[in-house]
Design a protein around this motif. Structure first.
Motif, short mmCIF file in Angstrom:
data_model
loop_
_atom_site.label_atom_id
_atom_site.label_comp_id
_atom_site.label_asym_id
_atom_site.label_seq_id
_atom_site.Cartn_x
_atom_site.Cartn_y
_atom_site.Cartn_z
N ILE A 252 5.31 -2.30 -3.10
CA ILE A 252 4.56 -3.55 -2.90
C ILE A 252 3.07 -3.27 -2.88
CG2 ILE A 252 4.08 -5.44 -1.29
CD1 ILE A 252 7.07 -5.11 -0.37
N PRO B 262 -0.86 -6.52 -3.65
CA PRO B 262 0.05 -6.69 -4.79
C PRO B 262 -0.53 -7.49 -5.96
CG PRO B 262 0.74 -8.07 -2.97
CD PRO B 262 -0.38 -7.21 -2.46
N PRO C 55 7.24 -0.60 -9.25
CA PRO C 55 6.06 -1.16 -8.57
C PRO C 55 5.45 -2.37 -9.26
CG PRO C 55 5.93 1.23 -8.63
CD PRO C 55 7.10 0.84 -9.49
N THR D 208 7.90 -5.29 -8.68
CA THR D 208 7.92 -5.59 -7.24
C THR D 208 6.65 -6.32 -6.84
OG1 THR D 208 9.30 -3.67 -6.82
CG2 THR D 208 8.12 -4.59 -4.94
N GLY D 209 5.50 -5.82 -7.28
CA GLY D 209 4.24 -6.49 -6.96
C GLY D 209 4.19 -7.91 -7.49
#
Length: 143
Positions: A32, A36, A121, A124-125
Motif C-alpha cells: 500500500i 498510495p 504494489p 494494491t495502491g
C-alpha cells in the motif's frame, strides 16, 4: 481543483491491516505504502485478532480495512461479513485472498473489493486509492 487541500478526497486516512501473521501485515503495508496516490496519505493500524479489529473500529476513525482472507482462527472473509452485519456504518473492506476463484466468497462476505496474494504494489495502491476516494472512507480531520 489544483491542490490537495481543495480536493475533498485528498487527505490523511487510517487503514486497518488485519492478519494473524505480522509478516503478512508488513507485506500489506509495503504494497500500500504511505502515499498510495497523489494527495493521499495513509496511517496504519495493525490488528492480529478479531477482538483487536473490533476495538480499533470502535475507538478510532478507520477509513479502510484490509483483511487477510487466510488468517486464522478468524479469517478476513468472516471478519468482513461480521463488520458489515454489526456496524451501522462500517468502513469499506478489501479482503486479500489466496485464489481469484474465492471472489465469490468475498462477495458473500460483502467485501467492497478483493486483492490476490502475492500483492502487486501497483494494483494494491490503485485499489486502496480508489476505495479511499470513493466517498465511503472517513478522512482524518485535524481539530
Amino acid at each position: 481543483m489544483s491542490s490537495g487541500e481543495s480536493n475533498p478526497q485528498a487527505g490523511t486516512y487510517t487503514v486497518l491491516l488485519y492478519s494473524d501473521d505480522a509478516k503478512v501485515r508488513d507485506h500489506m503495508r509495503l504494497a500500500i505504502g504511505t502515499r498510495p496516490a497523489p494527495g493521499l496519505t495513509v496511517e496504519f493500524a495493525d490488528a492480529a485478532s478479531w477482538e483487536e479489529c473490533r476495538r480499533l473500529v470502535d475507538d478510532y476513525e478507520i477509513s479502510l480495512m484490509v483483511l487477510d482472507g487466510e488468517a486464522s482462527p478468524a479469517g478476513g472473509l468472516g471478519i468482513a461479513r461480521q463488520v458489515k452485519d454489526e456496524y451501522k456504518t462500517p468502513p469499506p473492506v478489501i479482503v486479500v485472498i489466496a485464489r481469484a476463484a474465492d471472489r465469490w466468497l468475498a462477495a458473500f462476505a460483502e467485501a467492497d473489493a478483493t486483492l490476490v496474494h502475492p500483492l502487486d504494489p501497483v494494483a494494491t495502491g490503485r485499489a486502496v486509492a480508489a476505495m479511499l476516494r470513493s466517498g465511503k472512507a472517513p478522512q482524518i480531520t485535524s481539530a
